[in-house]
Enzyme design. Sequence first.
Site, short mmCIF file in Angstrom:
data_model
loop_
_atom_site.label_atom_id
_atom_site.label_comp_id
_atom_site.label_asym_id
_atom_site.label_seq_id
_atom_site.Cartn_x
_atom_site.Cartn_y
_atom_site.Cartn_z
N TYR A 100 0.83 -1.22 0.00
CA TYR A 100 0.00 0.00 0.00
C TYR A 100 0.85 1.26 0.00
O TYR A 100 0.49 2.27 -0.60
CB TYR A 100 -0.96 0.00 1.20
CG TYR A 100 -2.16 -0.89 0.96
CD1 TYR A 100 -3.05 -0.60 -0.09
CD2 TYR A 100 -2.40 -2.00 1.75
CE1 TYR A 100 -4.13 -1.42 -0.33
CE2 TYR A 100 -3.48 -2.82 1.52
CZ TYR A 100 -4.35 -2.52 0.48
OH TYR A 100 -5.42 -3.31 0.23
N GLU A 198 -0.50 -30.25 11.84
CA GLU A 198 -0.98 -29.42 10.74
C GLU A 198 -2.26 -28.68 11.09
O GLU A 198 -2.35 -27.47 10.94
CB GLU A 198 -1.22 -30.29 9.48
CG GLU A 198 -1.83 -29.48 8.32
CD GLU A 198 -2.20 -30.32 7.13
OE1 GLU A 198 -1.89 -31.52 7.09
OE2 GLU A 198 -2.83 -29.77 6.21
N ASP A 250 -2.24 -34.36 7.65
CA ASP A 250 -3.21 -35.17 6.93
C ASP A 250 -2.47 -36.12 6.02
O ASP A 250 -1.29 -35.94 5.73
CB ASP A 250 -4.11 -34.28 6.05
CG ASP A 250 -5.11 -33.48 6.89
OD1 ASP A 250 -5.38 -33.90 8.03
OD2 ASP A 250 -5.61 -32.46 6.39
#
Lengths: 365, 822
Positions: A100, A198, A250
């Site tokens: 920005y 995770e 996972d």
Amino acid sequence: MSTEDTTDAEAREQLIDLAAEFYDQFAAGEIPRMELPTRTKSNIEYDPEKSVWVYGDRKSTRTANSVSGARKLLKAAYTIEFLANQLDQDRSSTLRELYYLSESWDNEEAQFNGQDESNNLVEDLEIITGVTREDFHMRPEESGATLMGPLELREQTRRGEREIHCQLDVGEGGYQIPNNPDTIEFLDHDIDFVMCVETGGMRDRLIENGFDDEYNCLIVHLKGQPARATRRITKRLRDELGLPVLVFCDGDPWSYRIYGSVAYGSIKSAHLSEYLATPEAEYVGIRPQDIVDYDLPTDPLSDSDVNALESELDDPRFQTEFWEEQIELQLDIGKKAEQQALASRGLDFVTDTYLPERLEEMGVL
Amino acid sequence: MTSQQTTLGEGATTAEELAEGQREISIAEFFEKNKHMLGFDSGARGLVTAVKEAVDNALDATEEAGIRPDIYVEIREVGDYYRLVVEDNGPGITKEQLPKVFGKLLYGSRFHKREQSRGQQGIGISAAVLYSQLTSGKPAKITSRTEGSAQAEYFELIIDTDTNEPEIGTAETTSWDRSHGTRIELEMEANMRARNQLHDYIKHTAVVNPHARIELREPGLDEPLKFERATDQLPAETEEIRPHPHGVELGTLIKMLDATDSYSVSGFMQEEFTRVGKKTADSVLDSFRDRHFGRELGWPARNGAPSADVAAAIEGALREAVSNKGADATDTFAERIANSLTERERTTYSQLVDIVATVADEVGTDTGKTFGATVRENAVAAAWGELTKFGAGDAADNGEDADLDRLTPTLYELVDDATSTRKDDAAVHGLAERLAERFVALGDDDEPNRMRLTLDDLTTLVHEAADTTEEYDDETFGDTARENVVEALWSRMVTVPDDPPNVNEIAGDRDTASELLEAMRETDILSPPTDCLAPITAELVEAGLRKEYDADFYAASTRDAEVHGGDPFVVEAGIAYGGEIPADGNVDLLRFANRVPLVYQRGACATTNVVKRIGWRNYGLDQPGGSGMPSGPAVISIHVASTNVPFTSESKDALASVPEIEDEIELAIREAARELKSYLNKRRSMAKRREKQDVLGRILPQMAEKVAEVTGRQHPDIEGAMARIMNNVGVDRERDGESVTLRVENHSDRSESLEITEIVSAEPEGLPDGVEPIEMDGEWFVNWHPEVGSGETVELEYSLPTDADADATVDGVDDEKLTVNA
């Protein structure tokens, strides 16, 4: 990369040197350019000395000889000026703020078109100057993840030093890892091993079941693909306290990549592998083997999953016996499972059965 | 019909009375009621059509006489009416012809010719005369002067709409400033609301007739519109041609067969059609025989069962068939026939008859015995019986060979080849056997079974056999499989040598004539000669556009002649782009047929349809939505020249959608559009380069200033760096679907030899000879070594799956001089 002791003055000097290099190129009648390692999968290689994956020899050159190249170099010049001033004034800003802030620059050509562009440019500057962005006083937006476990540390904050015990002094949410974990000093600990988890759901499950207490485990929440600060503190826990590091994700290709970036370093930040990667980290699960052994509830692999698995087979970081065997098994069964799939055997299954069995198998317990 | 009631009872007289009430309707009267069919439906349109007809006539007249046209068109307001004057510098018209040409509908020299000309029916100009007469009541005023005559002739002429006959009111000689030519003056009710169409028509006429000079004066113009000549070259003179075999219809063919002096079909073909010589006539005849007689299926002399010796069996059968010729002659006869059959791959019945005849003659000469017709017939029957032996025979005759079947194995091989490998073997065998049964069952009882079938009959036979097989063997034979079997059988069958019916027989039998027509259409025949056509030629199409449109780029193409309906045609296309052509809105489409601009009914025209269906974005023009008329600063012109241009209606405003013509139009446009594309690409790459110079010229000083600021030094001298950047070699990548183009442009002042290495993530294809991809770890490396002269561009092309990545590195050129955008 001598990262730890880089002072603000040194970091600033590195930036000015780069600008001076551009200046000299102009003065010599040459086209300004900067050379960067090619940041692709095919250009990372194993550094046996440091046991991490780093960029190879393939370089790509960014020159002012094309419109886009010239714009990038112009932006680099403006960014160098901004970072140098920031260091001068001992301020800091976030990557998003940089994006920005570029809007306020007098030259429209130098403004960033998107956040990715400014992020990439800062990474380029890191690679070229050998200074990490933390030392430029740049921080990412989202905070690092959390720790929970028997660890006592001292954090250097802007409001003075704090001594914190990551089990006794914190709430259920755990201890928040600061953006620059190098401001932390480890004081004392009772940890047997570090477990990086995770998903938030699994982290909460382990804490609710008192896994950290029972096994003297420091639970690091990765929050998906781990931020640099998370990887850095994991590395320090391993290097400074000599703790075994385990990763629990996972059972799908994207999670293997999470493990990969903890253990081997990511492709995007291979220049920092030595500083961020923990090559000793070991993968707990979910393994495709577990899907078979524990008959876990599964989802079928999607096309993109299959592509990701196949691309991992080509990935130099995954060319180990363990991964080749597991990935091929997964392609064979065509299934994937989440950590939460373990709940199909009951809420305590993971802490009472699965993890103790796996950890014993891995020789951690 | 009131009279009908009163006379109904009186029988015979009714018809007579009715006939009295009927009278011939003259064509003029008919068109008076159907003006719209000729393009005279409104005052505005009528004026344009009248101009059009008069100018077309004038152009045709001058060109036929080999004169460069100089045409003057004037429209003037005269009280409530408009007066149209059209003058040409043609040869003039003789006194006798003049009233007929201008005054009688359907009088023209061209209606019966196969030759390209603007008008075809001889309706146009006389319809204009008629229209003026009907609306203003004034006669047409015609002045004509033939070359060399001292005076011009002046006529006032009206058409008697009852009789279709012209009536000449005034006829006198007059003086005229042109040394030869024709002038027609028509007064008519009209208005100038169609001024744009009028101007378009004149302008487009000038575009497509660059050899003509045209001047237009009309009340709305301050000064006359003048279109000067762009070339002195007249269009090629056209020749009349005979019809082309691909273009006649059945009715026409029968008429031609009736009228011809030829006796044989071959003679007829060569005499009456263009592009047919002996060889072409023979292939038409073969194809005709296949349709008329069918083909014969031949069989190999082969063993049907392991124990049977086919040669011996044939010999045996032949010995039995021949009697009273002595053992030696019989043996030689039988042996030679058997040998020649076993040597052949396959033998049909007709071929067998031939072989037997040849051998009979030879053996007859050698041994002095005569093998007469009966013996030959018996021999043919015996050998054919062996060749086509099929198990069904009774055991008494064949002894242990009762089940010998020579047909099924042959058919099995053929069917097995023709159908997919997944078919069940037993079913394939079943089909072969059923085919064999059906072949054996062919023919009449009193005639030998020659196994002769037309393609239609063969198809039916295969379908029957396949249906039965599906029913009993539980295996499907789909349409493709059946087609393949038919195709395999038909291609092995042989055209019979029988003499085709002669011309009279064919003319008398519609079915046979239709077989001949089909044979003509199926045979490959050279395109008709183009000397009956006068294409404008690509150069002049371009010259015409160049003359009337101030554009940046022009392209044109002329296709080779093609045929539709027996009439040859040529399509030409031209494109002008940029410059003064307005950039907003759709491109302009100029449509021409036989050099006549088409002004009305654009939406109904085949040319418009074709332009709309082309994907113009591929060629660099905008096309909202990806179809429809493209937009941008371009003009597309399409010219169709033919001995018979198919229009949607008599007013000749729009080309009918004939697929053959549409295809050619598309190809012609695409040819010109490809040039446009490469021009636009070049222009874009120049624009990119200019943009790059602009942007770099702005950015680099700013960057220099910034680094000077940061380092706290003086502003550096960047001229050397700028000079290097601006004078360089560029490598750009373009990917269009699977095709990849690396364009190497050398903008420096000396030639460069580059080494380009392309690293791609999938196997590249379509590389030129000598460029071999090298695979390494799932990546392919491709090396080129192009030499690029100063100011030149080289394109390296190959194809790559769209999702594959490609990355090029370039060596051999100083880095500073190189811009790689690939």
